[in-house]
Design a protein around this motif. Structure first.
Motif, PDB file in Angstrom:
ATOM      1  N   GLN A 143      23.752  10.785  -7.772  1.00  0.00           N
ATOM      2  CA  GLN A 143      25.080  11.337  -7.520  1.00  0.00           C
ATOM      3  C   GLN A 143      25.745  10.622  -6.336  1.00  0.00           C
ATOM      4  O   GLN A 143      26.855  10.124  -6.454  1.00  0.00           O
ATOM      5  N   LEU A 176      31.412  15.578 -15.035  1.00  0.00           N
ATOM      6  CA  LEU A 176      31.463  15.255 -13.615  1.00  0.00           C
ATOM      7  C   LEU A 176      31.669  16.491 -12.750  1.00  0.00           C
ATOM      8  O   LEU A 176      31.646  16.415 -11.525  1.00  0.00           O
ATOM      9  N   PHE A 224      26.929   7.205  -8.539  1.00  0.00           N
ATOM     10  CA  PHE A 224      28.182   7.730  -9.082  1.00  0.00           C
ATOM     11  C   PHE A 224      29.344   7.587  -8.106  1.00  0.00           C
ATOM     12  O   PHE A 224      30.426   7.150  -8.461  1.00  0.00           O
TER      13      PHE A 224
END
Lengths: 317, 303
Positions: free
Chosen positions: A153, A260, A157
């Motif tokens: 994450q 998301l 991301f």
């Protein structure tokens, strides 16, 4: 009439041979073992019943105050707010998202690894790959959770891909959960594929089929029941997995509409709330058990579907 | 050992060569006339040939120095005691040994004059022309229909009507009347003998030139065996058949030619390896064997 010959038994009255008999010694050891084994089986059954009761009793307390329909179909989950609301749908959406994402990762990679191990790998490669997979299966889930939260994450991301996402997302939790399940799916389906008799592969090869055709059209259908069992096992693990989602998916219970977003799963809620300070017997406390019961029923349903599918596709070769 | 007979094996006749040429559109390589090994007298129309074939599994030499020609549209039986290499050899003939780790073939094996183990040869193409029926019936976990249709589908055969092809193959394997009303049912529901005929039907569905049979009746009862043997006699018209059998009576009943193999122990290491002892017409092998070992074997004194 023939007389049965005496075979060295204890001496009886002279002149009369002892009657022939098949009687043996009583075998007490067998009985003891039998009782011990039955006891072992009984412990597992008793535990299951105990857990079920421990879930049902507080859950009934919960459902006396909150109607089942409000719980199952309500779209707002706020058990601790002054204006409390007990709609479980947000938790279910988060669980669905993480489970589906995990499966999208685990099924193709798991089956791919199984195909490689069972159909393509030479013994040397197999010897290296299998232990590596098993190590992957042995990593504690809290480590996976950390990996999901910080690396997937945080670094991948947000930093590398620059995705507009917060500190948590169901995508990060789902992807890492998928990676965690890969060895399970791979190992169980590899067992099923390896159990397909060599004769079937040879029969296919003798007709001019290449390895991929043999794998997909002969080995796969023959092993289908085991492969389904592997996938269902993956589903159960994904639905029940707690640590990764508690750490990386988020803790706000809102309906999740995209990968998301952050979201709290059923397991995530239980883990969080169980650490809190709910008074025993309060509605907040009983909430835990209502969600727990629902989770239990979902897993049970998955298992029933699994058994039905496995039976349906079982091949007797 | 038999004395060298020094027979020149006549290779393809010119008209035969022309026919093959036409069929394949490319010049067919035909081996030049040459002196052949001792065991190959009188095979005049060879479709498959072995020249000094050795098979190894790792360091173990399973078969040593086999020279053998297989006559077109005939049934050739390979017989001999366990461990004589006959099953290994039959797997050489359609490159099934490729699937076994550590298996290696030396020597020359040709099919219609083409070296089957040459670098540019695709083993999968070889198996499309040279089919195989196994010791134990091994139907796929599919319907009867799909078992037959599988081969044509995977090799991308152009089939005008699959139903017709399935019927043709099942009829060819003398199974059609028994299964025509349950084509959609699982092949596992058939009896052992029916399953084996299904496997033969599956093999002829891809229209091979040669059918290899590795002890095809050893898992079957005598009645099923008779049916398969009758079927082989039928198939002989259109196919070349090579059969491995433990059953000498079976070889005597069905085969035109018979090759007798035995296991020889290496004097130094004691390792046993399979060798071809004698090859000839079945009548000659069974009625007037030239080698003492053949005679001992067929008369039941050994093996």
């Amino acid at each position: 009439m023939t007389t049965v010959r005496e075979t060295g038994g204890p001496a009886k009255a002279p002149g009369r041979p002892a009657p022939f008999t098949f009687a043996g010694k009583p075998r007490y050891g067998e009985r003891v073992i039998r009782v011990l084994l039955a006891l072992a089986a009984a412990v597992t059954i008793a535990t299951t019943i105990g857990i079920l009761l421990a879930l049902i009793v507080p859950a009934l307390g919960f459902f006396r105050e909150i109607p089942v329909t409000d719980f199952l179909f309500g779209d707002r989950w706020a058990p601790r707010f002054a204006k409390a609301s007990f709609g479980v749908v947000p938790l279910i959406t988060a669980t669905l998202w993480t489970t589906l994402i995990a499966l999208v990762i685990a099924v193709p990679f798991g089956l791919g690894a199984a195909m490689l191990l069972s159909e393509y790998a030479r013994p040397g490669l197999r010897k290296i790959l299998k232990p590596v997979l098993e190590i992957l299966a042995g990593i504690p889930t809290v480590v996976y959770g950390l990996f999901a939260l910080t690396f997937v994450q945080g670094t991948v991301f947000r930093q590398w891909l620059g995705l507009g996402t917060g500190a948590f997302s169901v995508l990060a939790a789902g992807v890492v959960m998928g990676i965690m399940i890969v060895p399970t799916v791979a190992s169980v389906s590899e067992d099923a594929m390896s159990a397909v008799p060599q004769a079937m592969r040879q029969g296919s090869a003798a007709l001019g089929a290449n390895r991929m055709q043999t794998t997909l059209r002969v080995v796969f259908p023959a092993a289908l029941s085991g492969i389904i069992a592997a996938i269902v096992l993956g589903v159960s693990r994904a639905v029940g997995e707690t640590m990764i989602v508690a750490m990386a998916a988020g803790s706000q219970a809102r309906i999740v509409s995209g990968p998301l977003e952050q979201g709290q799963t059923m397991t995530g809620f239980i883990a969080n709330a169980a650490l809190g300070d709910s008074r025993v017997g309060s509605i907040q406390y009983d909430t835990l058990f209502a969600v727990g019961l629902l989770l239990f029923l979902i897993t049970l349903l998955v298992n029933f579907v699994s058994i039905a599918l496995v039976r349906r596709y079982r091949q007797a070769y | 050992m038999i004395k060298d007979t020094d027979t020149d094996v006549p290779v393809l006749k010119p008209e035969e060569e022309a026919r093959l040429h036409e069929q394949h559109g490319v010049p067919v390589h035909v081996a030049p006339t040459q002196k052949r090994g001792k065991n190959n007298d009188r095979v005049t129309d060879a479709i498959l040939t072995c020249e000094d074939v050795n098979v190894f599994y790792g360091d173990f030499r399973a078969v040593t120095g086999v020279d053998l020609d297989f006559a077109r549209n005939q049934i050739t039986a390979l017989i001999g005691p366990s461990g004589c290499g006959k099953s290994t050899l039959i797997r050489v003939l359609n490159r099934m040994n490729d699937l076994i780790d550590g298996a290696r073939v030396e020597g020359k094996v040709t099919f219609r004059g083409v070296d089957m183990y040459a670098k540019n040869v695709d083993a999968i193409e070889v198996r499309r022309r040279i089919g195989m029926v196994f010791q134990k019936p091994n139907p796929f976990p599919k319907s009867i229909y799909d078992n037959i249709a599988y081969g044509p589908r995977v090799i991308g055969m152009k089939v005008a009507n699959m139903d017709d092809l399935v019927e043709e193959a099942l009829t060819g394997a003398a199974l059609w009347t028994e299964v025509k009303d349950k084509l959609k049912q699982s092949a596992f529901g058939l009896s052992g003998g029916q399953q084996q005929r299904l496997c033969i039907a599956r093999t002829i569905a891809v229209k091979p030139d040669v059918i290899l049979m590795d002890e095809p009746c050893s898992a079957l009862d005598p009645i099923a065996t008779t049916r398969i043997e009758d079927l082989m006699a039928e198939l002989r018209r259109n196919y070349t058949i090579v059969i491995v059998t433990h059953n000498m009576q079976q070889a005597a009943r069905v085969a035109d030619r018979t090759a007798f193999f035995t296991a020889l122990a290496d004097e130094g290491t004691g390792d046993r390896t399979g060798v071809l002892v004698e090859y000839g017409t079945t009548t000659q092998i069974f009625e007037s064997p030239r080698d003492q070992r053949t005679e001992d074997y067929i008369s039941g004194r050994f093996g």
